[in-house]
Design an enzyme around this catalytic site. Structure first.
Site, PDB file in Angstrom:
ATOM      1  N   GLY A 150       0.894  -1.209  -0.111  1.00 42.41           N
ATOM      2  CA  GLY A 150       0.141   0.145   0.056  1.00 42.41           C
ATOM      3  C   GLY A 150       0.769   1.165   0.040  1.00 42.41           C
ATOM      4  O   GLY A 150       1.841   1.196   0.260  1.00 42.41           O
ATOM      5  N   CYS A 151       0.431   2.182  -0.722  1.00 47.91           N
ATOM      6  CA  CYS A 151       1.085   3.371  -0.745  1.00 47.91           C
ATOM      7  C   CYS A 151       1.597   4.306   0.639  1.00 47.91           C
ATOM      8  O   CYS A 151       2.826   4.604   0.990  1.00 47.91           O
ATOM      9  CB  CYS A 151       0.683   4.486  -1.688  1.00 47.91           C
ATOM     10  SG  CYS A 151      -1.181   5.087  -1.253  1.00 47.91           S
ATOM     11  N   ASN A 152       0.385   4.073   1.355  1.00 42.09           N
ATOM     12  CA  ASN A 152       0.749   4.681   2.959  1.00 42.09           C
ATOM     13  C   ASN A 152       1.551   4.026   3.588  1.00 42.09           C
ATOM     14  O   ASN A 152       2.558   4.317   4.574  1.00 42.09           O
ATOM     15  CB  ASN A 152      -0.455   4.883   3.649  1.00 42.09           C
ATOM     16  CG  ASN A 152      -1.428   5.823   3.135  1.00 42.09           C
ATOM     17  OD1 ASN A 152      -0.957   7.303   2.751  1.00 42.09           O
ATOM     18  ND2 ASN A 152      -2.703   5.504   3.001  1.00 42.09           N
ATOM     19  N   VAL A 153       1.607   2.437   3.259  1.00 46.07           N
ATOM     20  CA  VAL A 153       2.536   1.635   4.027  1.00 46.07           C
ATOM     21  C   VAL A 153       3.936   1.837   3.706  1.00 46.07           C
ATOM     22  O   VAL A 153       4.842   1.725   4.451  1.00 46.07           O
ATOM     23  CB  VAL A 153       1.989   0.144   3.566  1.00 46.07           C
ATOM     24  CG1 VAL A 153       2.954  -0.804   4.413  1.00 46.07           C
ATOM     25  CG2 VAL A 153       0.545   0.004   4.196  1.00 46.07           C
TER      26      VAL A 153
END
Length: 348
Positions: A150-153
Site C-alpha cells: 500500500g502507498c501509505n504503508v
C-alpha cells in the site's frame, strides 16, 4: 524479444501510471489492457496522456484475456484480483497492485477487509530491511507472484524500519500523520473528492485505527524486528493530486542519540537507488518526488519529547504503487532493478 505484458484495471489511476512506466521499459511490450465498465473503449478515451499506446483498446477483465502473457499487472480494487489470480498460469509473473495478497494474517484480513482470504504473496518492497540484516529484495528473486505494498504503508515502513531493526525506538509507541493526495482513493466519482470539496481544505479520514493500511505496516515492522507494534495512524486528505508526506514518530530507546539514528539510516539506505536520506536539517517535499520512483526521508530527534521524527515523501502512484510494481518485477525476472524507472521528478 520483449516480454508480453497485460495490465488489468488499465483505465484507473494506478493502471494508467503502470502503463506510463511500462511504455518506456526496454524489456516490456504492453499487448493487452483490460477494464470493467470501460471495456470496448480505446485506451486513449480513459488515458488520453498515453499517446504512445493509442493503438490499444480496452477489453474485459477476465482470466482468459490475461492468460498467455509473460507478465500480468493487476490494478484492481481489493477482492477483485484474488478472484482472477487463481486462474492464471503458474509460469506467468503476476504482480498485484491491490490488497488481496499483502497480508499474512487471515484474522487481519477479516478485521480490515472482509471477504475471502487469498493468502500472502512475495512482498514487493525491495528496500524493506529484515531483522538481523538483509532486505526484502532477496524474497523477490525468481518469484512468480508479487503483492505490491500500500502507498501509505510504503511511506511509513521505509520511514521507520531502520530504527526498528537497529533497536533505536520502541515500536509499541508509534504515531503517524500523513498528508495524502486524492488519487490514492482511485478514479471513481466520490463527492468528497470533487475539486470544490478539496480545494482550500484538509480533512482526516480512516480515523481511530480503522484504516486498512495499519495491519500491513505493523506486519512490515515485525519483519524489521519489532515484537509488539502499536501504531496510531491518521491520514489527512489534502488538495494535491498525487503524493504522500508522512510524519512518523516513535519513542526513542534510552540513550539513543541523533548520530545513532543517522548512522542506522545511512547504513540501511546508503546504497539504495530509490530511497534517499537527506542531510541533517533537511526535510523532503512531495513536489520533489512527483513522477519519480523515489522515497525521500528527513530525520530529526525531538529531545524534549524523547522521540524520533521520520518524515518521508513519495509519489503514491509511482514509488507507492506502479514504480514499486515494476521495480519488483525487474528483480523477479533477473533484470537490472532500476530498468525503466527514474529517480528524477517533475518540476515545478
Amino acid at each position: 524479444m520483449p516480454l508480453s505484458v497485460a495490465v488489468a484495471g488499465a483505465s484507473g489511476y494506478a493502471g494508467g501510471e503502470l502503463l506510463r512506466i511500462l511504455s518506456q521499459h526496454p524489456e516490456f511490450e504492453v499487448t493487452t489492457v483490460t477494464a470493467f465498465t470501460n471495456a470496448g473503449q480505446p485506451l486513449l478515451a480513459a488515458q488520453p496522456h498515453l499517446r504512445s499506446l493509442a493503438h490499444l483498446t480496452l477489453v474485459t477483465t477476465t482470466a482468459e484475456n490475461l492468460a498467455g502473457h509473460d507478465v500480468v499487472f493487476l490494478a484492481l480494487p481489493h477482492g477483485k484480483s484474488g478472484e482472477i489470480t487463481a486462474e492464471l498460469p503458474e509460469g506467468t509473473l503476476v504482480v498485484d497492485c491491490g490488497a488481496d495478497h499483502r497480508l499474512r494474517s487471515e484474522a487481519d484480513w477479516a478485521a480490515f477487509y472482509g471477504g475471502e482470504f487469498y493468502g500472502a504473496w512475495s512482498y514487493g518492497m525491495p528496500e524493506l530491511i529484515h531483522s538481523g540484516g538483509g532486505k526484502q529484495r532477496g524474497e523477490l528473486e525468481g518469484t512468480k507472484r508479487i503483492a505490491v505494498p500500500g502507498c501509505n504503508v510504503t511511506a511509513m515502513s521505509l520511514g521507520l524500519a531502520p530504527a526498528v531493526e537497529a533497536g533505536l525506538v520502541e515500536a509499541d509507541d508509534i504515531v503517524a500523520v500523513l498528508a495524502v493526495g486524492p488519487s490514492g482513493a482511485g478514479k471513481s466519482l466520490k463527492p468528497h473528492l470533487l475539486a470544490s470539496e478539496l480545494m482550500g481544505s484538509a480533512s482526516a479520514y480512516g480515523v481511530g485505527g480503522s484504516h486498512r493500511h495499519i495491519p500491513e505496516t505493523q506486519q512490515n515492522l515485525r519483519v524489521a524486528g519489532a515484537t509488539r507494534v502499536s501504531l496510531s495512524f491518521t491520514p489527512v486528505l489534502v488538495p494535491m493530486s498525487r503524493g504522500i508526506l508522512a510524519t512518523t514518530t516513535a519513542k526513542l530507546a534510552p540513550g539513543v542519540t541523533e548520530s545513532d539514528v543517522r548512522r542506522a539510516y545511512e547504513l540501511a539506505y546508503g546504497d539504495e537507488p530509490f530511497v534517499h536520506v537527506l542531510p541533517a536539517g533537511e526535510y523532503p517535499r512531495v513536489a520533489d518526488t512527483v513522477g519519480a520512483n523515489t522515497c525521500l526521508i528527513g530525520l530529526a530527534v525531538d529531545e524534549a519529547a524523547g522521540r524520533l521524527v521520520a518524515i518521508s515523501a513519495l509519489d503514491n502512484l509511482v514509488k507507492g504503487t506502479a514504480g514499486a510494481a515494476v521495480q519488483s518485477a525487474n528483480i523477479a525476472l533477473g533484470l537490472p532493478e532500476t530498468l525503466g524507472l527514474t529517480m528524477n521528478g517533475v518540476a515545478p
